[in-house]
Design an enzyme around this catalytic site. Sequence first.
Site, short mmCIF file in Angstrom:
data_model
loop_
_atom_site.label_atom_id
_atom_site.label_comp_id
_atom_site.label_asym_id
_atom_site.label_seq_id
_atom_site.Cartn_x
_atom_site.Cartn_y
_atom_site.Cartn_z
N SER A 141 17.95 22.34 80.01
CA SER A 141 18.47 22.75 81.31
C SER A 141 17.54 22.38 82.47
O SER A 141 17.42 23.13 83.44
CB SER A 141 18.80 24.25 81.32
OG SER A 141 19.79 24.52 80.33
N GLU A 164 12.12 20.92 72.93
CA GLU A 164 13.42 21.36 73.44
C GLU A 164 13.80 22.68 72.76
O GLU A 164 14.37 22.67 71.66
CB GLU A 164 14.48 20.31 73.12
CG GLU A 164 14.22 18.97 73.77
CD GLU A 164 15.52 18.26 74.06
OE1 GLU A 164 15.75 17.94 75.23
OE2 GLU A 164 16.32 18.06 73.14
N ASN A 180 19.74 11.89 78.34
CA ASN A 180 20.51 11.88 77.09
C ASN A 180 21.97 12.11 77.47
O ASN A 180 22.35 13.24 77.78
CB ASN A 180 19.98 13.00 76.17
CG ASN A 180 20.81 13.16 74.91
OD1 ASN A 180 21.68 12.34 74.62
ND2 ASN A 180 20.53 14.22 74.17
N LYS A 190 24.50 11.98 75.65
CA LYS A 190 25.27 12.59 74.54
C LYS A 190 26.61 11.86 74.35
O LYS A 190 26.67 10.65 74.56
CB LYS A 190 25.45 14.09 74.77
CG LYS A 190 24.13 14.79 75.05
CD LYS A 190 24.20 16.27 74.90
CE LYS A 190 22.88 16.89 75.31
NZ LYS A 190 22.80 18.32 75.03
N HIS A 246 17.18 15.23 67.44
CA HIS A 246 17.69 16.15 68.46
C HIS A 246 18.30 17.37 67.75
O HIS A 246 18.87 17.24 66.66
CB HIS A 246 18.75 15.44 69.31
CG HIS A 246 19.16 16.23 70.51
ND1 HIS A 246 20.04 17.28 70.43
CD2 HIS A 246 18.78 16.15 71.81
CE1 HIS A 246 20.19 17.80 71.64
NE2 HIS A 246 19.44 17.14 72.49
N GLY A 273 21.66 22.94 77.24
CA GLY A 273 23.05 23.01 77.67
C GLY A 273 23.52 24.42 77.99
O GLY A 273 24.71 24.67 78.14
N GLU A 325 20.93 18.91 68.16
CA GLU A 325 22.36 18.79 67.84
C GLU A 325 22.56 17.98 66.56
O GLU A 325 23.49 18.21 65.80
CB GLU A 325 23.11 18.18 69.04
CG GLU A 325 23.24 19.22 70.16
CD GLU A 325 23.39 18.68 71.55
OE1 GLU A 325 23.64 17.47 71.72
OE2 GLU A 325 23.24 19.48 72.50
#
Length: 244
Positions: free
Chosen positions: A205, A160, A8, A10, A93, A166, A95
């Site tokens: 991560s 996730e 991904n 991003k 996701h 991250g 985010e």
Amino acid sequence: MPQLIAGNWKMHGLAAEAQALARGVAAGATGLACELLVCPPAIHVAAVAQILSGTPVAVGGQDCHQALQGAHTGDIAAAMLRDAGGSWVILGHSERRHNHGETDELVREKVLAATEAGLTPIVCVGETEDHRVGGQETEIVGWQIAGSLPKPFTGVVAYEPVWAIGTGKTATEQDVAMMHAFIREELVRQFGDAGQGIRILYGGSMRPANAAALLAVPNVGGGLIGGASLKAGDFLAIAKAASA
Ligand code: PEP
């Protein structure tokens, strides 16, 4: 089923960087026993798909709109991703859930639109740090699965944990084993036998140093990789761990 290693990217990379990264991934992609996927920013999907055409690396989007077309300024339809050379799309996701207020219901509508356009959805679920501290991780993830996946569902689920994305904090192998076993149970409870065949990726991560251990956990069918997918060498090292 081979493991799926999905990158991904991003909102990283101008055109030249995205294209160089795609070439770097392609250069090491042959002969691996896993499936490979990269999800560049939407604006680079067509160019990256062209570079990767004829290689074992598939291309996907990071989101799509729930409508097939229409007056939705700034949005991208699933059919447009498909037309640009995408065959997968990441949906829900964390985010997008947090920055854009995406709900389980909206994610479910997006999954339907993606499937109708011929894309395979990767639906992300995962608890926040507060949920985990409060002991609510399975409850939250169970609700996300129930609300975000339509029946029937032909796609992949990515677990996730939000606190691991991250941050450099990785879930332990025990956390991953427990949550993936729970997700498998939920998939079977909600989808019957079909739930046994749904791949469950781990994301948060993952990097070359921890990939082999995480990918060996039962019910882990691959990885969704953010930061480490921006370096072709790191992404390919994870893919090698998945192929071992
Ligand atoms: C992600 O955003 O899907 C992700 C797993 O990111 P990172 O690998 O950087 O934690």
